[in-house]
Design a protein around this motif. Sequence first.
Motif, mmCIF file in Angstrom:
data_model
loop_
_atom_site.group_PDB
_atom_site.id
_atom_site.type_symbol
_atom_site.label_atom_id
_atom_site.label_comp_id
_atom_site.label_asym_id
_atom_site.label_seq_id
_atom_site.Cartn_x
_atom_site.Cartn_y
_atom_site.Cartn_z
ATOM 1 N N TYR A 56 0.924 0.992 -18.006
ATOM 2 C CA TYR A 56 2.293 1.378 -17.660
ATOM 3 C C TYR A 56 3.271 0.208 -17.760
ATOM 4 O O TYR A 56 4.479 0.408 -17.742
ATOM 5 C CB TYR A 56 2.331 1.946 -16.234
ATOM 6 C CG TYR A 56 1.583 3.246 -16.072
ATOM 7 C CD1 TYR A 56 2.199 4.461 -16.351
ATOM 8 C CD2 TYR A 56 0.264 3.259 -15.648
ATOM 9 C CE1 TYR A 56 1.512 5.658 -16.208
ATOM 10 C CE2 TYR A 56 -0.435 4.446 -15.500
ATOM 11 C CZ TYR A 56 0.202 5.648 -15.782
ATOM 12 O OH TYR A 56 -0.480 6.829 -15.642
ATOM 13 N N LEU A 57 2.749 -1.015 -17.835
ATOM 14 C CA LEU A 57 3.612 -2.195 -17.880
ATOM 15 C C LEU A 57 3.353 -3.006 -19.149
ATOM 16 O O LEU A 57 3.504 -4.221 -19.175
ATOM 17 C CB LEU A 57 3.366 -3.058 -16.637
ATOM 18 C CG LEU A 57 4.550 -3.882 -16.115
ATOM 19 C CD1 LEU A 57 5.730 -2.981 -15.791
ATOM 20 C CD2 LEU A 57 4.146 -4.660 -14.874
ATOM 21 N N HIS A 58 2.958 -2.319 -20.214
ATOM 22 C CA HIS A 58 2.662 -3.017 -21.471
ATOM 23 C C HIS A 58 3.955 -3.539 -22.092
ATOM 24 O O HIS A 58 4.912 -2.791 -22.282
ATOM 25 C CB HIS A 58 1.966 -2.070 -22.440
ATOM 26 C CG HIS A 58 1.643 -2.701 -23.761
ATOM 27 N ND1 HIS A 58 0.836 -3.812 -23.877
ATOM 28 C CD2 HIS A 58 2.031 -2.391 -25.019
ATOM 29 C CE1 HIS A 58 0.734 -4.151 -25.150
ATOM 30 N NE2 HIS A 58 1.450 -3.305 -25.860
ATOM 31 N N ARG A 79 5.715 -14.781 -18.408
ATOM 32 C CA ARG A 79 6.015 -13.437 -17.939
ATOM 33 C C ARG A 79 4.836 -12.470 -17.875
ATOM 34 O O ARG A 79 5.028 -11.329 -17.479
ATOM 35 C CB ARG A 79 7.138 -12.851 -18.808
ATOM 36 C CG ARG A 79 8.458 -13.541 -18.525
ATOM 37 C CD ARG A 79 9.513 -13.338 -19.585
ATOM 38 N NE ARG A 79 10.807 -13.823 -19.130
ATOM 39 C CZ ARG A 79 11.193 -15.093 -19.143
ATOM 40 N NH1 ARG A 79 10.379 -16.027 -19.600
ATOM 41 N NH2 ARG A 79 12.384 -15.443 -18.703
ATOM 42 N N HIS A 80 3.624 -12.883 -18.268
ATOM 43 C CA HIS A 80 2.543 -11.896 -18.118
ATOM 44 C C HIS A 80 1.983 -11.924 -16.698
ATOM 45 O O HIS A 80 1.984 -10.897 -16.026
ATOM 46 C CB HIS A 80 1.468 -12.036 -19.205
ATOM 47 C CG HIS A 80 0.727 -13.325 -19.256
ATOM 48 N ND1 HIS A 80 -0.432 -13.537 -18.564
ATOM 49 C CD2 HIS A 80 0.962 -14.458 -19.953
ATOM 50 C CE1 HIS A 80 -0.881 -14.750 -18.829
ATOM 51 N NE2 HIS A 80 -0.059 -15.336 -19.660
ATOM 52 N N ALA A 368 -7.132 -12.915 -15.674
ATOM 53 C CA ALA A 368 -8.049 -12.679 -14.557
ATOM 54 C C ALA A 368 -7.809 -11.312 -13.928
ATOM 55 O O ALA A 368 -8.754 -10.642 -13.500
ATOM 56 C CB ALA A 368 -7.878 -13.786 -13.519
ATOM 57 N N SER A 369 -6.558 -10.874 -13.878
ATOM 58 C CA SER A 369 -6.244 -9.584 -13.248
ATOM 59 C C SER A 369 -6.962 -8.441 -13.952
ATOM 60 O O SER A 369 -7.513 -7.543 -13.309
ATOM 61 C CB SER A 369 -4.733 -9.339 -13.283
ATOM 62 O OG SER A 369 -4.040 -10.304 -12.538
ATOM 63 N N PHE A 370 -6.952 -8.453 -15.281
ATOM 64 C CA PHE A 370 -7.566 -7.372 -16.055
ATOM 65 C C PHE A 370 -9.067 -7.298 -15.791
ATOM 66 O O PHE A 370 -9.629 -6.223 -15.576
ATOM 67 C CB PHE A 370 -7.297 -7.598 -17.546
ATOM 68 C CG PHE A 370 -7.953 -6.594 -18.450
ATOM 69 C CD1 PHE A 370 -7.436 -5.319 -18.579
ATOM 70 C CD2 PHE A 370 -9.091 -6.923 -19.162
ATOM 71 C CE1 PHE A 370 -8.044 -4.386 -19.407
ATOM 72 C CE2 PHE A 370 -9.704 -6.005 -19.996
ATOM 73 C CZ PHE A 370 -9.177 -4.730 -20.118
ATOM 74 N N VAL A 371 -9.730 -8.449 -15.789
ATOM 75 C CA VAL A 371 -11.181 -8.460 -15.614
ATOM 76 C C VAL A 371 -11.553 -8.132 -14.167
ATOM 77 O O VAL A 371 -12.488 -7.370 -13.908
ATOM 78 C CB VAL A 371 -11.761 -9.824 -16.039
ATOM 79 C CG1 VAL A 371 -13.279 -9.818 -15.906
ATOM 80 C CG2 VAL A 371 -11.370 -10.147 -17.474
ATOM 81 N N ASN A 372 -10.822 -8.690 -13.207
ATOM 82 C CA ASN A 372 -11.140 -8.423 -11.798
ATOM 83 C C ASN A 372 -10.953 -6.960 -11.435
ATOM 84 O O ASN A 372 -11.585 -6.455 -10.504
ATOM 85 C CB ASN A 372 -10.269 -9.298 -10.889
ATOM 86 C CG ASN A 372 -10.666 -10.763 -10.939
ATOM 87 O OD1 ASN A 372 -11.738 -11.112 -11.432
ATOM 88 N ND2 ASN A 372 -9.807 -11.627 -10.430
ATOM 89 N N VAL A 398 -2.152 -8.576 -10.891
ATOM 90 C CA VAL A 398 -0.762 -8.482 -11.345
ATOM 91 C C VAL A 398 -0.783 -7.587 -12.574
ATOM 92 O O VAL A 398 -1.436 -7.905 -13.569
ATOM 93 C CB VAL A 398 -0.186 -9.871 -11.680
ATOM 94 C CG1 VAL A 398 1.147 -9.748 -12.388
ATOM 95 C CG2 VAL A 398 -0.029 -10.691 -10.410
ATOM 96 N N LEU A 399 -0.093 -6.459 -12.499
ATOM 97 C CA LEU A 399 -0.232 -5.468 -13.567
ATOM 98 C C LEU A 399 0.394 -5.928 -14.880
ATOM 99 O O LEU A 399 -0.044 -5.526 -15.954
ATOM 100 C CB LEU A 399 0.348 -4.126 -13.119
ATOM 101 C CG LEU A 399 -0.644 -3.193 -12.392
ATOM 102 C CD1 LEU A 399 -1.811 -2.858 -13.296
ATOM 103 C CD2 LEU A 399 -1.158 -3.779 -11.096
ATOM 104 N N GLY A 400 1.397 -6.785 -14.816
ATOM 105 C CA GLY A 400 1.918 -7.359 -16.054
ATOM 106 C C GLY A 400 0.874 -8.208 -16.750
ATOM 107 O O GLY A 400 0.838 -8.304 -17.982
ATOM 108 N N ASP A 401 -0.002 -8.822 -15.960
ATOM 109 C CA ASP A 401 -1.097 -9.636 -16.489
ATOM 110 C C ASP A 401 -2.181 -8.747 -17.092
ATOM 111 O O ASP A 401 -2.807 -9.102 -18.089
ATOM 112 C CB ASP A 401 -1.672 -10.478 -15.344
ATOM 113 C CG ASP A 401 -2.487 -11.663 -15.828
ATOM 114 O OD1 ASP A 401 -2.248 -12.110 -16.959
ATOM 115 O OD2 ASP A 401 -3.336 -12.148 -15.067
#
Length: 404
Positions: A56-58, A79-80, A368-372, A398-401
Motif C-alpha cells: 500500500y506504500l510502494h 525515504r524508505h 529489516a522491516s520486510f524480513v522481520n 516501517v511500511l515504507g521500508d
Amino acid sequence: MSRGVTVDRTGEAGAFGGELLTINFGPHHPSTHGVLRLIVDLDGEQVRRLKPVIGYLHTGIEKQMEALRWQQGVTVTDRHDYLSPPINNLAYALAVEKLMGVEVPPRANALRVIMSELTRLSSHLVWMGTSGLELGAMSMLMYCFRERDTILDMNEEISGFRMHTSYIRPGGVMADSTPRFLEMLDQFCRDMPGHVDEYEALLTNNPIWRSRTIGIGILSAEDAKVLGATGPMLRGSGVAWDLRRSMPYSGYENYDFEIATSDMCDCYGRYLVRIKEMRESIKILRQALDRLPDGPVNVDDRKMLPPPREELETSMEAVIHHFKLFTEGYSVPPGDVYVAVESGRGENGCYIASDGTHKPRRVKFRSASFVNLQALERMALNHFLADMVAIIGTADTVLGDCDR
C-alpha cells in the motif's frame, strides 16, 4: 452469512466447535503502525492463521534510483525507512565507496557514527512512545517525543533538516559539525541516561505493561534465525548478532559497547533489548564526542566531490571539475557490491550494480522491516486478537521500508 470484504466465514471447524472467522486487521488501523493489512483467521478470539498483505506504500524508490546520478540517489535513500534516514544514507554511501575503492577520513567516520547512534535513539523513542500509547502507558508518548525533538534539533543544526537530512554521502558527509552541535550533543549525553531511567520507572515494573508483553509473541532463537530476523527481533531471542560488532564498519570496532540481548524471546524481552541499546548508544556517542579527531570530513578527490568554493576563484581546473560534477556526475567502476549496516530495526543492506556510467544499473535494499514481518504469524499463533497490538508493535516495522 454472505461473503464480505471485512469479515468472512471459512467453513473450517475451529477447536471450540464453531467455524473459523476470517477478518481484516488494517490497513487503516492505528495499531498496524502504517498501512499494513493482515488477513487473520480467528477461532473465537484466538489467532489460527495470519497473512500480511503489503504494497500500500510502494513508492518505486529502487527503480527511481536507476534514473538518478550517484550523488542524487542519496536523497531517495532517506525515504524508505523514514525513521532512520542517516543509517539508510550510510549503507548506500559505503556501497558506492566500496565500488570506488575510497576511504573516508577519520573525522567523517566519527560523524557518521554520531549521526547513526542519534538516529537509533530517535527510532527507539518512536517505537517506545507509540507502543506505550497502545498498551495503556499513554504518557510514554510525551516523554519519548520530548527527547526525540532534541535529536531532531541536532539534525537541523548539523544538516539544515530535521528528518530527511541526506547528511551522509558517498565520499564523506555534507558538512562539518558546528560548535553549537557539539555543545548540544554534549548536553544530550549528560541528560539522556536520566531520561532512560524515567522510561524504565514508567514501564519496566508496570503491571499493565508486563501483563501485556510477558509471554506474548514468543519467537525462539531457532525460529528467529530460520525466518531471517535481525536487530532487536533476533537479539530479543538471545542471539548476540549485531553488525556493528560482528562485521564492523565506520570504525565501530574502536568503540566500547555491549550487544544487548535477552533470553525471554517475547515482547517484554525485545523491550528490554531496546532499552539496553539506548544506553549503549549513549555510551558510543560519548566516546565519539570525546575522541572526535580533527581533519577533513570528505575525501580529497576532485572527480568525486566538488572543490572548495575558494578554489573556484583561482583554478580553472576546479571550475571544470565543478561543472562536470553537477552536469554529468561521477562514474563508478563496473561491478556489484553488497554492504549492510545495523539500523534500529536490524540489518539494513544495500546492493548496487554498476555498469561504469554516471548512474547505477541496479539498486536493491535489504530492509529489516520486510524480513522481520515474516515472523508475525509465528509470534501471533494461538494468542488472542487483542495481543496482536503488542506483537505488531514489537516487530517495529516501517511500511515504507517494506514496500519501497
